[in-house]
Design an enzyme around this catalytic site. Structure first.
Site, PDB file in Angstrom:
ATOM      1  N   ASP A 165      -3.539 -39.559 -23.337  1.00  0.00           N
ATOM      2  CA  ASP A 165      -2.867 -40.088 -24.526  1.00  0.00           C
ATOM      3  C   ASP A 165      -3.607 -41.310 -25.069  1.00  0.00           C
ATOM      4  OD1 ASP A 165      -0.935 -38.170 -24.305  1.00  0.00           O
ATOM      5  OD2 ASP A 165       0.567 -39.495 -23.408  1.00  0.00           O
ATOM      6  N   TYR A 166      -3.431 -41.540 -26.347  1.00  0.00           N
ATOM      7  CA  TYR A 166      -4.037 -42.682 -27.040  1.00  0.00           C
ATOM      8  C   TYR A 166      -3.837 -43.997 -26.278  1.00  0.00           C
ATOM      9  CZ  TYR A 166      -4.577 -46.187 -30.789  1.00  0.00           C
ATOM     10  OH  TYR A 166      -4.930 -47.291 -31.521  1.00  0.00           O
TER      11      TYR A 166
END
Length: 290
Positions: free
Chosen positions: A134-135
């Site tokens: 994830d970011y």
């Protein structure tokens, strides 16, 4: 354009479309989606003519790949730590706050070239992340350097032959110091084991916990949802949080700490670790690795 590879179809046992047949046929286009794009762009010829993805291959068809005109990729300048590298794959330490790939320039995929050595293998490809983080998540990310490595690593993830180990900081007093979580994620079976490495008192959250997590499935936001389901969400999570206990300021406290797997080509047993982020160490300065 120049023909760079040619294949003559042998006896065909069953009907198969060109799009499926040509997967693994040419090193430059190793995936089904790449083959589809190649056909649509007229880079794959059958008997000297362009064709469609619906074409069924026949015995003695001559399938040719035209030279792909490559444009020089712009490089996103980003400092990256390489944890492991050989001629087939690499593992980097992904910084938090950046996407692995996607329809934008500022991605890990666009930052790899200056940091990864070109492979000497015949099927060498541009360095490519084979899974996602994830970011807001930092940590270990596997990069394929050849077409075959890309396929093998994807298969290993699908067969659960790569163990990912995460560390997170959860909030609130945890009922158990270790356990299993098997609640569904997005109506799909999901399974995680965990153990608490250290806990400390917190005026705001009652307690903060350094937790090690072993996901056995790979659902989106699995670890974030699983800790939230225990009533101990990850510190800094802006999606899965408890009312009046939302923390802002230093991002998500979730880190892909280690990877364990058998190298698909050398058969070496790899256990690769990345150092915990400084924001973790500031909270748990007395924690020592076992």
């Amino acid at each position: 354009m120049k023909v760079i590879q040619q294949h003559i179809v042998p006896k065909v046992e069953k009907s198969i479309r060109l799009q499926e047949y040509a997967v693994d046929l040419f090193n430059e286009i190793p995936t089904k989606s790449a083959v589809k794009k190649g056909i649509k762009k007229g880079l794959i010829l059958v008997n000297g003519k362009t064709t469609t993805t619906a074409h069924f291959v026949q015995e003695n068809d001559v399938i040719e790949l035209l030279e792909i005109q490559k444009t020089k990729q712009k490089v996103y300048e980003l400092e990256l730590e390489v944890l492991f590298e050989d001629d087939y794959l690499a593992v980097i330490n992904k910084p938090a706050g950046i996407s692995v790939s996607g329809n934008k320039f500022a991605t890990i995929a666009n930052a790899l070239i200056p940091h990864i050595q070109p492979s000497s293998q015949a099927d060498a490809v541009q360095p490519f992340p084979v899974h996602r983080l994830d970011y807001p998540t930092s940590g270990c990310l596997i990069i394929a350097k050849t077409a075959k490595a890309k396929r093998e690593l994807h298969a290993m993830f699908e067969d659960h032959k790569i163990q990912k180990i995460y560390r997170a900081v959860s909030i609130g007093k945890m009922k158990d110091t270790k356990g299993e979580i098997d609640s569904d994620v997005d109506e799909k079976t999901a399974f995680t084991t965990y153990k608490v490495l250290q806990s400390l008192k917190s005026e705001k959250f009652e307690a903060l916990n350094l937790v090690e997590l072993y996901p056995q499935t790979g659902r989106k936001h699995q670890l974030r949802q699983h800790l939230f389901s225990l009533g101990n969400p990850i510190m800094g999570d802006q999606k899965y949080y408890l009312e009046n206990k939302k923390h802002q300021g230093y991002g998500l406290y979730l880190h892909a700490f280690a990877l364990e797997f058998i190298h698909p080509f050398t058969q070496e047993k790899l256990k690769l670790k990345s150092q915990m982020p400084k924001k973790f160490i500031r909270l748990f300065p007395d924690f020592e690795e076992a």
